[in-house]
Design a protein around this motif. Sequence first.
Motif, PDB file in Angstrom:
ATOM      1  N   SER A 147       0.844  -1.199   0.000  1.00 56.98           N
ATOM      2  CA  SER A 147       0.000   0.000   0.000  1.00 56.98           C
ATOM      3  C   SER A 147       0.879   1.250   0.000  1.00 56.98           C
ATOM      4  N   LEU A 204       1.565   2.093  -3.422  1.00 61.08           N
ATOM      5  CA  LEU A 204       0.375   2.723  -4.013  1.00 61.08           C
ATOM      6  C   LEU A 204       0.312   4.194  -3.640  1.00 61.08           C
ATOM      7  N   THR A 217      -8.074  10.326  -1.516  1.00 58.71           N
ATOM      8  CA  THR A 217      -7.454   9.009  -1.718  1.00 58.71           C
ATOM      9  C   THR A 217      -6.286   8.819  -0.755  1.00 58.71           C
ATOM     10  N   ILE A 234      -7.571   7.679   2.462  1.00 50.89           N
ATOM     11  CA  ILE A 234      -8.012   6.275   2.448  1.00 50.89           C
ATOM     12  C   ILE A 234      -6.801   5.352   2.559  1.00 50.89           C
ATOM     13  N   VAL A 235      -5.779   5.671   1.742  1.00 47.40           N
ATOM     14  CA  VAL A 235      -4.570   4.844   1.737  1.00 47.40           C
ATOM     15  C   VAL A 235      -3.953   4.808   3.138  1.00 47.40           C
ATOM     16  N   ALA A 237      -3.773  -6.187  -1.027  1.00 48.49           N
ATOM     17  CA  ALA A 237      -3.347  -4.953  -1.672  1.00 48.49           C
ATOM     18  C   ALA A 237      -2.320  -5.217  -2.762  1.00 48.49           C
ATOM     19  N   LYS A 288      -2.558  -7.214  -5.114  1.00 45.70           N
ATOM     20  CA  LYS A 288      -3.177  -7.345  -6.432  1.00 45.70           C
ATOM     21  C   LYS A 288      -4.391  -6.435  -6.536  1.00 45.70           C
ATOM     22  N   PRO A 289      -4.123  -5.154  -6.704  1.00 43.72           N
ATOM     23  CA  PRO A 289      -5.234  -4.232  -6.808  1.00 43.72           C
ATOM     24  C   PRO A 289      -6.181  -4.688  -7.916  1.00 43.72           C
ATOM     25  N   VAL A 341     -13.216   9.760   7.179  1.00 39.80           N
ATOM     26  CA  VAL A 341     -12.732  10.705   6.182  1.00 39.80           C
ATOM     27  C   VAL A 341     -13.820  11.771   6.041  1.00 39.80           C
ATOM     28  N   THR A 353     -10.287  -2.347  -1.965  1.00 46.11           N
ATOM     29  CA  THR A 353      -9.081  -2.879  -2.596  1.00 46.11           C
ATOM     30  C   THR A 353      -7.896  -2.855  -1.643  1.00 46.11           C
ATOM     31  N   LEU A 354      -7.857  -1.802  -0.829  1.00 46.55           N
ATOM     32  CA  LEU A 354      -6.711  -1.657   0.068  1.00 46.55           C
ATOM     33  C   LEU A 354      -6.901  -2.402   1.380  1.00 46.55           C
TER      34      LEU A 354
END
Lengths: 699, 147
Positions: A4, A7, A669, A672-673, A690, A692-693, B48, B66-67
């Motif tokens: 991540s 990413l 984003t 979120i990450v 993570a 394999k997005p 958030v 996904t994360l």
Amino acid sequence: MSSSKSLEENSAKKTSEQEKSPEEPRVGVFVCHCGSNIAGTVDVGKVTETAEKLPGVVVAKENKYTCSDLGQDEIIKAIKENEVNRVVVAACSPRMHEPTFRSCIKEAGLNPYLLQMVNLREQCSWVHSQQKEEATKKAIDLVRMGVAKASRLVPLEAREVPVEQTSLVIGGGVAGIQASLDMAQMGFKVYLVESEPSIGGRMAQLDKTFPTGDCAICILAPKMVEVARHPNITLMSYSEVEEVKGFIGNYDIRVRRKSRFVIEDKCVGCGACADVCPVKVDNKFDLGYGKRKAIYVPFPQAVPLKYTIDKDNCIHFKNGKCKACIKVCANDAIDHEKEDEIVDLKVGTIIVATGYDTYLPKKRGVYKYWEYPNVITGLELERLINASGPTGGHLTRPSDGEIPRRIAFIQCVGSRNKKLGNNYCSRVCCMYAIKNAQIVKEHEPETEIAVYYNDIRAFGKGFEELYHRVREEYSVEFIRGRPAKLSENPETNSITIRAEETLLNKITEREFDLVVLSTGLLPSEGSKRIGKTLALSLSPDGFFMEAHPKLRPVDTAMDGIYLAGCAQGPKDIPDSVAQAKAAAASAACVMSGKKVKIEPVTAAIEEDLCVACGLCVEMCPYNAPELYEGEKGTKARVIEALCHGCGTCVAACPQKAIMANQFTDDQITSEIVSALEGVGNGGGKADERAKKPAAEEEV
Amino acid sequence: MVERSEAEQDQPSYNPRIVAFCCNWCSYAGADLAGTTRVQYPPNVRIVRVMCSGRVDPAFVLKAFTLGADGVIIAGCHPSDCHYINGNEKTATRGDFLSEFLEEAGIESQRFRVEWIAGSEGQKFAEVIRGMVSDLEMLGPVAQEVA
């Protein structure tokens, strides 16, 4: 290293291409103890240490009270010493202190929008106080999210817009009246909109006021008259605010002036029409105890003293036959054809003073209000002891018109009891019951009066003294206990109260001629309507929510809109007047400047990416985006003054051509990450997943 | 229902992670109110803040899953109470689309919620988080083949 992370680096790379941040971020992190509010739960030292090692962070410090002078000085010093260009303050909610820290970093020479607040108090330490270790972990995550977003913030410039030096006051009770007079006195133009035919509100219905015994209408009427006469005040009674658009300094208001079917300019208030009107109906102002005609003023001191035709009851509207009022009016003021008028106003500020309604007991409830005629409410009693009320001030009981010799007051009806109404204390019922007991005793000294109470709350200036006087000098009996059952003697209509007297620990039954329910205060129906029109937030009790319960008690979350009186919560007359004066002063602060700053949190369109699909135009409730023909063909653009910054268009744009300032795709984003970094270590499987997005990401 | 692998069962405890997108005016304020009234809820959520729930791009939700997010919430103002007139209606529409899409992708419906939480509903905010954490604990982690 977790994937991540990579990413995150990827998305960071994207940002620098997209937004071209002016310089490499040098983030300063300031973690607040807030005394023990945060530090009592979260290991602030550990959070600070971890923050220091985050990418882009050049300095991290902890402080006992970051919002204090010392705390702010430390931020300014650290910014200068470390060439900090992005600031993270991990403390309380941004809804609390964001403006404070924006000013602080501005003082240090930074653009105020390069600040990111991290909410460690309301959303971490206070809600996880039993889980210190987990709370600390969460705090570390939250700070990481804050740093990630801060690194991507770009400087923004607040827009300056001109301010209309005019105010709209909604509601013409004592609070609205006082706020209007104060602003008018300061030289601002005021529109006072009241939905009833007369201003005066609830106070006009009351008999005497506690604890001083002043006659309510006698002290209110001069103010009502002053409102009508003041050159800076335009009084719009019998009118409703229908629509509000715009923003601080520039509100567009649409008011419906309901037709009275009487031409205001011609009516002199002589009352000849009401004398001849053949229709008698219950007077709402007297809560059904008195009568009025179909053409009426609600009470003798009404302002404006203009008659109104009650369309539902007027015979002319039923069959067109009756013309009694038309014939008798010397000024040709009656016009049954008159229609509502729509008036558009432009104002800079709005004061909401929409007051309260009183609680009505439940049908078939324990107090039998709907079944027994001799069970009445406190407000009804006010009308029945009022010299200008339906009985001329001689208290008689509804069932037979006899003078009641034994009267019971029951406290906390609809207050402090979730089952029967509301949880909150209505703050006025103890004192109005005590005051009314005194008035009854003054009229009829032999009356036997008992007050059934839970706690007597005599907290205001002169309240306790009145309570003692009424108990000792007027021999009013105070019984601690909540009545469990009321039953009526069918012959006499007298009422027996069965109650547990908790101080004596025994159950008693006593008969009374009249029972007065001290009903609590509720948010008014008008408040509910206006709250929707203005999109104002409500507190859990249903009254309007102030911006901060202690420090901004008259402000709302909406800039330029203020609260006065019981619209914000139950309060007595002096408190309503005080709050009205505060609201007037707050509105004046805005109106006295020629310009006001507007948050630059708006949407912006990247023309090169726009394909003019028009989806943003469709999405926006404010018509802020529009399509236009420019050098590059048809493109969308955002009219900044109309944009409220919700970001709905941004989420909808299929081309990612719209950016929300302060809430860009990249900034969100990054949060979120960061929020999900290291999730795998906590027991989940994020790291592996993570790696394999999925293809979903491209959706 | 997802079968847990042996490896997962060996792990000490499953600690689901929730990402919640909260609108500034209602649900973020509701979360603040949970704090000021000291209502306790599990520390599994990371909020958030957005100005309006209508700002939440469906891609954000997918990104979160996904994360490694175990659950995602979009929280906004109650219907007809939106600070921006009708942003939450758009959220509702996008939410319906997302739920369907996620289910097709094998992500259970309990993992994604659209919630209306007012500024006065601190208690409700806490209940939503508690409810979701307990749902997720029942479900266990997202099946690997899905992600």
